[in-house]
Design a protein around this motif. Structure first.
Motif: not given
Length: 243
Positions: A186-196, A216-220, A231-243
């Protein structure tokens, strides 16, 4: 992912909720203390004004002070049969000019000891600090309370889904980065809720991902400030883009 590894990591999310709640309580206490001290300062100003001798001073000169919101004003005033000159700092928004009148008060028996200027305590810098503190707490309290609610939702969401192993590549952003997360199937595109701070260095890093949707959370594998902590980063799933 095995429960003996995932459970402690998920449980840590509730610690973030407790920490945010503790900070909200601290902000609330600071807000109440700020209001109380501002009231005491106001009462002290009123008592000082009543106990002093009030006279009318005349502005002789006004010049900018080192602080952008203050102006040094040179005043002359009469106490008894004698004239006195003093320099005081006032709020620049009052825009005093030569010849303007300002009420001030001095200590009984000591005309050179200025107590109040324009109804405010002379030489008092605590009022501005207390006002800033109270204003900051007015925003800090609801923000921390909201953060506690968000961490509770992430904890619940991650508890339902568990943690999945994946690889992540961080795309540095203007404010908050975005993350490409690749699972085995699977693949997911996430937007974080804090700077990294680690964003420019993260390429195909092993991570743990939990939760779904906007909770969602991503643990680095490395900490925000130390490399040997997760390092636990809060995130949310968004639609993939082509940036």
């Amino acid at each position: 992912m095995h429960g003996e590894v995932a459970t402690p990591l998920i449980e840590k999310l509730s610690h973030y909720k407790v920490r945010a709640l503790a900070l909200s309580v601290l902000w609330l206490a600071l807000f109440i203390a700020g209001l109380a001290n501002l009231d005491l300062l106001r009462q002290d100003s009123l008592r000082t004004t009543r106990n002093g001798v009030q006279v009318e001073g005349t502005v002789q000169k006004a010049e900018a002070a080192s602080r952008s919101n203050r102006v040094y004003v040179t005043l002359t005033y009469t106490a008894g049969a004698k004239s006195y000159t003093t320099s005081v700092s006032v709020d620049s928004r009052e825009k005093h000019q030569t010849g303007d009148k300002i009420f001030l008060s001095y200590a009984i028996g000591d005309p050179q000891r200025i107590l109040t200027v324009g109804g405010s305590l002379h030489g008092n810098s605590g009022g501005g600090f207390l006002t800033l503190l109270t204003f900051s707490a007015l925003f800090g309290f609801p923000m921390c309370l909201y953060a506690a609610w968000l961490w509770r939702e992430r904890y619940r969401s991650a508890s339902r889904t568990g943690l999945r192993e994946a690889t992540a590549t961080v795309r540095p952003g203007w404010l908050f980065p975005k993350i490409d997360v690749y699972f085995e199937d699977d693949y997911k595109f996430l937007a974080t809720r804090r700077s990294l701070r680690i964003a420019p260095k993260v390429r195909k890093a092993p991570v743990f991902v939990g939760g779904e949707g906007t909770a969602m959370i991503v643990i680095f594998p490395r900490g925000r400030f130390r490399k040997d902590t997760l390092y636990t980063v809060p995130a949310k799933e968004i639609e993939p883009d082509t940036d």
